[in-house]
Design an enzyme around this catalytic site. Structure first.
Site, PDB file in Angstrom:
ATOM      1  N   GLU A   1      -3.805   1.759  -2.816  1.00  0.00           N
ATOM      2  CA  GLU A   1      -4.333   3.307  -2.315  1.00  0.00           C
ATOM      3  C   GLU A   1      -3.195   3.936  -3.536  1.00  0.00           C
ATOM      4  O   GLU A   1      -2.378   4.953  -2.864  1.00  0.00           O
ATOM      5  CB  GLU A   1      -3.852   3.553  -1.157  1.00  0.00           C
ATOM      6  CG  GLU A   1      -4.729   4.673  -0.294  1.00  0.00           C
ATOM      7  CD  GLU A   1      -4.598   4.725   1.046  1.00  0.00           C
ATOM      8  OE1 GLU A   1      -5.068   5.934   1.679  1.00  0.00           O
ATOM      9  OE2 GLU A   1      -4.216   3.804   1.622  1.00  0.00           O
TER      10      GLU A   1
ATOM     11  N   ASP B   1      -2.072  -6.219   5.605  1.00  0.00           N
ATOM     12  CA  ASP B   1      -1.824  -6.629   4.261  1.00  0.00           C
ATOM     13  C   ASP B   1      -1.258  -8.099   4.223  1.00  0.00           C
ATOM     14  O   ASP B   1      -0.532  -8.623   4.868  1.00  0.00           O
ATOM     15  CB  ASP B   1      -0.447  -5.837   3.541  1.00  0.00           C
ATOM     16  CG  ASP B   1      -0.630  -4.291   3.967  1.00  0.00           C
ATOM     17  OD1 ASP B   1      -1.181  -3.650   3.146  1.00  0.00           O
ATOM     18  OD2 ASP B   1      -0.270  -3.656   4.983  1.00  0.00           O
TER      19      ASP B   1
ATOM     20  N   ASP C   1      -4.309  -4.913   0.597  1.00  0.00           N
ATOM     21  CA  ASP C   1      -4.638  -4.488   1.849  1.00  0.00           C
ATOM     22  C   ASP C   1      -5.893  -4.980   2.186  1.00  0.00           C
ATOM     23  O   ASP C   1      -7.121  -4.185   1.708  1.00  0.00           O
ATOM     24  CB  ASP C   1      -4.271  -2.774   1.899  1.00  0.00           C
ATOM     25  CG  ASP C   1      -4.650  -2.071   3.196  1.00  0.00           C
ATOM     26  OD1 ASP C   1      -5.203  -2.926   3.942  1.00  0.00           O
ATOM     27  OD2 ASP C   1      -4.465  -0.965   3.280  1.00  0.00           O
TER      28      ASP C   1
ATOM     29  N   ASP D   1       2.824   4.672   5.193  1.00  0.00           N
ATOM     30  CA  ASP D   1       2.374   4.183   6.645  1.00  0.00           C
ATOM     31  C   ASP D   1       2.501   2.495   6.623  1.00  0.00           C
ATOM     32  O   ASP D   1       2.289   1.966   7.581  1.00  0.00           O
ATOM     33  CB  ASP D   1       1.078   4.837   7.097  1.00  0.00           C
ATOM     34  CG  ASP D   1       0.107   4.735   6.125  1.00  0.00           C
ATOM     35  OD1 ASP D   1      -0.078   4.411   5.036  1.00  0.00           O
ATOM     36  OD2 ASP D   1      -0.951   5.432   6.529  1.00  0.00           O
ATOM     37  N   HIS D   2       2.576   2.104   5.419  1.00  0.00           N
ATOM     38  CA  HIS D   2       2.505   0.621   5.261  1.00  0.00           C
ATOM     39  C   HIS D   2       4.038   0.160   4.756  1.00  0.00           C
ATOM     40  O   HIS D   2       4.747   1.081   4.071  1.00  0.00           O
ATOM     41  CB  HIS D   2       1.550   0.009   4.130  1.00  0.00           C
ATOM     42  CG  HIS D   2       0.154   0.163   4.408  1.00  0.00           C
ATOM     43  ND1 HIS D   2      -0.507  -1.019   4.655  1.00  0.00           N
ATOM     44  CD2 HIS D   2      -0.616   1.278   4.670  1.00  0.00           C
ATOM     45  CE1 HIS D   2      -1.776  -0.570   4.773  1.00  0.00           C
ATOM     46  NE2 HIS D   2      -1.780   0.876   4.794  1.00  0.00           N
TER      47      HIS D   2
ATOM     48  N   ASN E   1      -7.326  -4.609   5.007  1.00  0.00           N
ATOM     49  CA  ASN E   1      -8.094  -3.609   6.222  1.00  0.00           C
ATOM     50  C   ASN E   1      -8.821  -4.656   7.284  1.00  0.00           C
ATOM     51  O   ASN E   1      -9.757  -4.398   7.697  1.00  0.00           O
ATOM     52  CB  ASN E   1      -8.845  -2.678   5.610  1.00  0.00           C
ATOM     53  CG  ASN E   1      -8.367  -1.489   5.320  1.00  0.00           C
ATOM     54  OD1 ASN E   1      -7.680  -0.822   6.223  1.00  0.00           O
ATOM     55  ND2 ASN E   1      -8.464  -0.695   4.239  1.00  0.00           N
TER      56      ASN E   1
ATOM     57  N   ASN F   1       0.868  -1.167   0.057  1.00  0.00           N
ATOM     58  CA  ASN F   1      -0.010   0.114  -0.096  1.00  0.00           C
ATOM     59  C   ASN F   1       0.741   1.120  -0.079  1.00  0.00           C
ATOM     60  O   ASN F   1       1.549   1.659   1.062  1.00  0.00           O
ATOM     61  CB  ASN F   1      -0.786   0.052   1.278  1.00  0.00           C
ATOM     62  CG  ASN F   1      -1.744   1.201   1.196  1.00  0.00           C
ATOM     63  OD1 ASN F   1      -1.505   2.308   0.858  1.00  0.00           O
ATOM     64  ND2 ASN F   1      -2.985   0.869   1.555  1.00  0.00           N
TER      65      ASN F   1
END
Length: 263
Positions: free
Chosen positions: A34, A217, A146, A246-247, A148, A7
């Protein structure tokens, strides 16, 4: 063969990070999520100069998914899940190197309960239907992206603080379990059944510095592909780079199928 999911949290704004990681890790197949870029703004030329062909499903400012292949051009088979009418770019699928690769970005779903959480569960239901159809093809398939979802308490740094969050609510974890019950293998958890592994660290409250992470992920392998799994991990150091997402990239290594000659 190395397959990764990442991501990128904005493919154009974080393009230097992506290109640096591609050069360092040299994955054969990459699923990106993303993108936050319209279809015409995807940086195909720069990625091509790095040695990767690509297919993508873009969306201005939000969502967006892509599949990259080192030294090859992925053959697109689907953009969007069947019966998807929400206009969000969250799924792309392609044939690459004898595999069928599905790249997904599942909705976050917060606040929960509420309309966004209902939409997340509905999207998950469509994914479950399509995943079952993919298994019926009896070809090697990987579903990566991802999700989530933190599937277990091992996948979140403070489980007790996340019980009511849309990423960790029992309805979402149950949907993930139904996916695995179809026969899909969670590659990282399969090889590291007791290890606390994260792929995401928020930008706030010094989450990276405190190692306050989440495993969002995942790479799921079909029963025909799972026996080829030999390694899995996370390039967590990438999260510490300047301008990082942030991933961090999660990856697997597969034994090559020398009989494969494409899809």
């Amino acid at each position: 063969m190395k397959i990764a999911t990442f991501n990128v949290n904005g493919v154009n704004g974080r393009l230097p990070v992506l290109l640096r990681w591609l050069e360092e890790a040299r994955p054969d197949i990459v699923c990106l999520q993303e993108l936050k870029a319209a279809t015409e703004r995807f940086p195909a030329e720069a990625i091509g100069r790095a040695g990767y062909g690509a297919v993508w499903h873009g969306q201005k400012g939000w969502n967006g998914v892509a599949i990259l292949a080192r030294g090859a051009e992925p053959v697109p088979t689907r953009r969007g899940l069947p019966e998807q009418e929400d206009g969000q770019s969250r799924y792309v699928e392609a044939a690459v190197a004898g595999l069928l690769v599905g790249c997904l970005y599942l909705p976050n779903g917060n606040p929960a309960p509420g309309p966004k959480f209902d939409a997340k569960l509905a999207w998950f239901a469509r994914l479950l239907d399509h995943a079952a159809d993919l298994l019926r093809l009896e070809v090697p398939v990987v579903l990566a992206g991802d999700f989530n979802v933190m599937p277990t308490d091992l996948d979140v740094y403070r489980p007790e603080r996340w019980r009511k969050d849309a990423l960790f609510r029992p309805e979402v974890r149950a949907a993930y379990e139904r996916l695995l019950a179809q026969g899909w293998v969670d590659a990282i958890r399969h090889l590291h059944p007791e290890e606390r592994i994260y792929t995401f660290w928020d930008y706030v409250r010094h989450a990276w510095e405190r190692d306050a992470g989440l495993r969002l992920d995942h790479l799921l392998l079909s029963p025909r592909l799972a026996p080829r799994l030999k390694a899995a991990g996370v390039d967590r150091h990438v999260r510490g780079w300047d301008g990082a997402s942030d991933h961090a990239p999660a990856w697997i290594e597969l034994k090559r199928d020398r009989k494969a000659r494409g899809m």
